[in-house]
Design a protein around this motif. Structure first.
Motif, mmCIF file in Angstrom:
data_model
loop_
_atom_site.group_PDB
_atom_site.id
_atom_site.type_symbol
_atom_site.label_atom_id
_atom_site.label_comp_id
_atom_site.label_asym_id
_atom_site.label_seq_id
_atom_site.Cartn_x
_atom_site.Cartn_y
_atom_site.Cartn_z
ATOM 1 N N GLY A 1 70.015 63.347 52.729
ATOM 2 C CA GLY A 1 69.104 64.480 52.864
ATOM 3 C C GLY A 1 69.619 65.413 53.944
ATOM 4 O O GLY A 1 70.552 65.074 54.679
ATOM 5 N N ARG A 2 69.010 66.577 54.037
ATOM 6 C CA ARG A 2 69.459 67.584 54.999
ATOM 7 C C ARG A 2 69.370 67.055 56.423
ATOM 8 O O ARG A 2 68.655 66.104 56.702
ATOM 9 C CB ARG A 2 68.629 68.861 54.874
ATOM 10 N N ARG A 3 70.089 67.690 57.321
ATOM 11 C CA ARG A 3 70.078 67.268 58.723
ATOM 12 C C ARG A 3 68.683 67.410 59.319
ATOM 13 O O ARG A 3 67.906 68.260 58.937
ATOM 14 C CB ARG A 3 71.071 68.105 59.526
ATOM 15 N N ARG A 4 68.382 66.558 60.293
ATOM 16 C CA ARG A 4 67.149 66.566 61.095
ATOM 17 C C ARG A 4 65.928 66.087 60.318
ATOM 18 O O ARG A 4 64.815 66.177 60.808
ATOM 19 C CB ARG A 4 66.835 67.955 61.671
ATOM 20 N N THR B 1 74.180 56.403 54.915
ATOM 21 C CA THR B 1 73.379 57.617 54.998
ATOM 22 C C THR B 1 74.312 58.814 55.082
ATOM 23 O O THR B 1 75.446 58.701 55.560
ATOM 24 C CB THR B 1 72.443 57.634 56.232
ATOM 25 N N GLY B 2 73.818 59.975 54.629
ATOM 26 C CA GLY B 2 74.633 61.176 54.662
ATOM 27 C C GLY B 2 73.801 62.432 54.766
ATOM 28 O O GLY B 2 72.686 62.490 54.243
ATOM 29 N N SER B 3 74.338 63.427 55.462
ATOM 30 C CA SER B 3 73.636 64.690 55.673
ATOM 31 C C SER B 3 74.303 65.869 55.006
ATOM 32 O O SER B 3 73.661 66.890 54.775
ATOM 33 C CB SER B 3 73.530 64.989 57.179
ATOM 34 N N THR B 4 75.592 65.766 54.714
ATOM 35 C CA THR B 4 76.303 66.875 54.096
ATOM 36 C C THR B 4 76.067 66.804 52.598
ATOM 37 O O THR B 4 76.736 66.072 51.871
ATOM 38 C CB THR B 4 77.805 66.805 54.409
ATOM 39 N N ILE B 5 75.065 67.558 52.137
ATOM 40 C CA ILE B 5 74.594 67.431 50.761
ATOM 41 C C ILE B 5 75.707 67.704 49.758
ATOM 42 O O ILE B 5 75.853 66.993 48.758
ATOM 43 C CB ILE B 5 73.411 68.387 50.506
ATOM 44 N N SER B 6 76.525 68.721 50.011
ATOM 45 C CA SER B 6 77.583 69.061 49.060
ATOM 46 C C SER B 6 78.559 67.900 48.894
ATOM 47 O O SER B 6 78.953 67.570 47.770
ATOM 48 C CB SER B 6 78.327 70.322 49.524
ATOM 49 N N ALA B 7 78.937 67.258 50.006
ATOM 50 C CA ALA B 7 79.877 66.138 49.931
ATOM 51 C C ALA B 7 79.241 64.923 49.273
ATOM 52 O O ALA B 7 79.858 64.243 48.453
ATOM 53 C CB ALA B 7 80.372 65.777 51.334
ATOM 54 N N ILE B 8 77.985 64.644 49.620
ATOM 55 C CA ILE B 8 77.307 63.473 49.070
ATOM 56 C C ILE B 8 77.159 63.603 47.560
ATOM 57 O O ILE B 8 77.473 62.679 46.796
ATOM 58 C CB ILE B 8 75.923 63.294 49.730
ATOM 59 N N ILE C 1 65.885 62.022 51.088
ATOM 60 C CA ILE C 1 64.767 62.150 52.018
ATOM 61 C C ILE C 1 64.414 63.620 52.182
ATOM 62 O O ILE C 1 65.266 64.443 52.505
ATOM 63 C CB ILE C 1 65.111 61.522 53.390
ATOM 64 N N GLN C 2 63.160 63.938 51.934
ATOM 65 C CA GLN C 2 62.684 65.312 52.027
ATOM 66 C C GLN C 2 61.960 65.530 53.361
ATOM 67 O O GLN C 2 61.524 64.574 54.007
ATOM 68 C CB GLN C 2 61.712 65.602 50.874
ATOM 69 N N PRO C 3 61.807 66.791 53.775
ATOM 70 C CA PRO C 3 60.961 67.064 54.944
ATOM 71 C C PRO C 3 59.536 66.579 54.704
ATOM 72 O O PRO C 3 59.133 66.314 53.565
ATOM 73 C CB PRO C 3 61.010 68.602 55.056
ATOM 74 N N LEU C 4 58.776 66.461 55.763
ATOM 75 C CA LEU C 4 57.379 66.080 55.632
ATOM 76 C C LEU C 4 56.630 67.160 54.861
ATOM 77 O O LEU C 4 56.945 68.347 54.951
ATOM 78 C CB LEU C 4 56.738 65.904 57.014
ATOM 79 N N ARG C 5 55.629 66.751 54.123
ATOM 80 C CA ARG C 5 54.789 67.720 53.420
ATOM 81 C C ARG C 5 53.700 68.232 54.366
ATOM 82 O O ARG C 5 53.459 67.662 55.434
ATOM 83 C CB ARG C 5 54.197 67.082 52.168
ATOM 84 N N PHE C 6 53.066 69.301 53.946
ATOM 85 C CA PHE C 6 52.114 69.991 54.824
ATOM 86 C C PHE C 6 51.050 69.059 55.380
ATOM 87 O O PHE C 6 50.759 69.077 56.593
ATOM 88 C CB PHE C 6 51.451 71.138 54.058
#
Length: 447
Positions: free
Chosen positions: A28-31, A131-138, A159-164
């Motif tokens: 998923g994206r970083r952070r 685990t991986g953060s670089t979506i294009s590479a993954i 893994i997605q960001p938290l929802r509202f």
């Protein structure tokens, strides 16, 4: 450290994988909280955690050798390759799981062929979490048909960001207004939420326009790492965030020829930065929109003033923010409120709809009962429901689905209303807050 927010479904998936699988990929994206999730999962388990660096295979092997040497009190470990490292771990009875965090760096450095042999030949009694953060590479190197690990991953979890509604778990007692403002700026990314001490709109400017902390520059770092020609992608994203959502509009603003734009837009869609939206049940051309609120906020309120803010000249950025943030939040309110309202109605399809200059914020249809819900959002207080209902009814006559036989229901959503309506369902901010809390409680009970 704050207790883990949400991630109940992800932890359940990992627990089920642990009982029957060998190799798991968490990306998923970083952070977004991948590391925190994995550390929570391996807590109280016999696990080895290794964090890869953006460097050569030799550097990472030396780094891991030192860490394992210290961890197991075996002086002088120096592995020649990853196969030798995993043979060492496979021979230890006090390890059940190996976690390699930021595995994308090892992929980038050329380690995949070794890991194919590790999974096929060496890995026997141990389990491996990557685990991986670089979506294009993954997505291109690990999940594609030609990947050396194709068919060898027993669990693949993005893994997605938290929802509202999770903001009310992060900030107990937060107001709906405050949650909308903070969600609109952070997109629910856990690392950015950590910079907020309270969930209020007043804090957004202080946090997000601060050049000394991560949220200010992180979008730039992420896009520059993921994409070649980042300047061109920044141009396209800024145009879309600024309301130029059609191909011709994007071309006009960016100067990129229309026949070249689909390639760049396709890359942005594949990576999840933008999405393409067509009017509900219509085959006509659609519009492009920035997918994640954090990037939408950053592109609109930070990117145009980036150098000025970085140089300590924040006046223009602050003036623009104070003038336009509430308008921007109207779009966030529409997205968030739409997701909450749809939880309460039975439907089979839903989406925005437009025809020419006529637009309906959200239509939901139930094909089983031939019922259509027409929904309008106003990020305003003391809205007159009858005035808005009259406008909505005129627009619905242009929506062709089962026009003569369908049942219709009208839903108006706003901060507050002057009065109730006898012909439409009115949902104010207080009711939306209640739905969000109910959603949160239902998740807790489910997991």
């Amino acid at each position: 450290m704050k207790h883990l927010i949400d991630r109940r479904e992800e932890l359940k998936a990992l627990d089920e994988w642990y009982n029957k699988g060998r190799v798991a990929l968490i990306f998923g994206r970083r952070r977004v909280g991948k590391t925190r999730l994995v550390l929570e999962f391996i807590k109280n388990k016999r696990a080895v955690y290794l964090l890869a660096a953006d460097s050569t295979l030799e550097y990472n092997l030396a780094k891991f050798s030192e860490e394992l040497s210290e961890r197991f009190s075996v002086p002088g470990l120096r592995f020649r390759d990853f196969e030798e490292l995993f043979r060492f771990i496979e021979g230890r009875s006090d390890v059940d799981i190996v976690v390699i965090d930021e595995f994308g760096y090892l992929v980038k450095a050329g380690a995949l062929p070794q890991f194919q042999r590790i999974v096929d030949i060496i890995l026997d009694t141990k389990k491996l979490v990557l685990t991986g953060s670089t979506i294009s590479a993954i997505e291109s190197k690990l999940l594609g048909y030609r990947s050396p690990l194709y068919g060898r991953l027993d669990l693949v979890k993005k893994i997605q960001p938290l929802r509202f509604h999770h903001l009310f778990e992060w900030f107990p007692g937060a107001t709906f207004d405050g949650a909308i403002a903070v969600y609109g700026a952070t997109g629910g990314v856990p690392r950015y939420l950590e910079f907020f001490s309270k969930c209020t709109g007043d804090e957004v400017e202080k946090v997000m326009l601060n050049p000394d902390i991560l949220p200010f520059r992180d979008a730039k770092l992420i896009i520059e790492e993921e994409l070649p020609e980042p300047h061109r992608y920044f141009q396209i994203l800024e145009a879309i965030a600024g309301g130029r959502t059609r191909l011709s509009e994007i071309s006009h603003v960016t100067g990129i020829e229309p026949h070249k734009l689909p390639y760049y837009l396709g890359v942005l869609r594949d990576l999840g930065y933008v999405y393409y939206e067509k009017p509900l049940l219509e085959g006509k051309r659609g519009t492009y929109r920035v997918k994640e609120p954090y990037f939408a906020f950053w592109l609109r309120f930070i990117y145009p003033f980036y150098e000025e803010i970085e140089s300590g000249l924040k006046t223009h950025a602050e003036t623009y923010f104070r003038k336009n943030f509430n308008t921007y939040l109207g779009q966030v309110f529409e997205q968030v409120a739409g997701e909450l309202v749809l939880q309460k109605i039975k439907h089979t399809r839903a989406g925005r709809w437009w025809k020419g200059d006529t637009e309906i914020d959200l239509i939901a249809i139930d094909e089983e009962t031939a019922k259509a819900y027409f929904i309008e959002f106003k990020y305003s207080s003391d809205v007159d429901p009858e005035t808005e209902l009259d406008k909505l009814k005129k627009k619905t006559t242009l929506f062709g689905w089962k026009k003569d036989t369908r049942k219709e229901e009208y839903i108006l959503v706003a901060k507050s209303f002057k009065r109730q309506s006898s012909q439409a369902t009115t949902i104010d901010q207080q009711k939306l807050h209640k739905i969000a809390l109910e959603t949160l409680n239902n998740e807790r009970e489910k997991y």
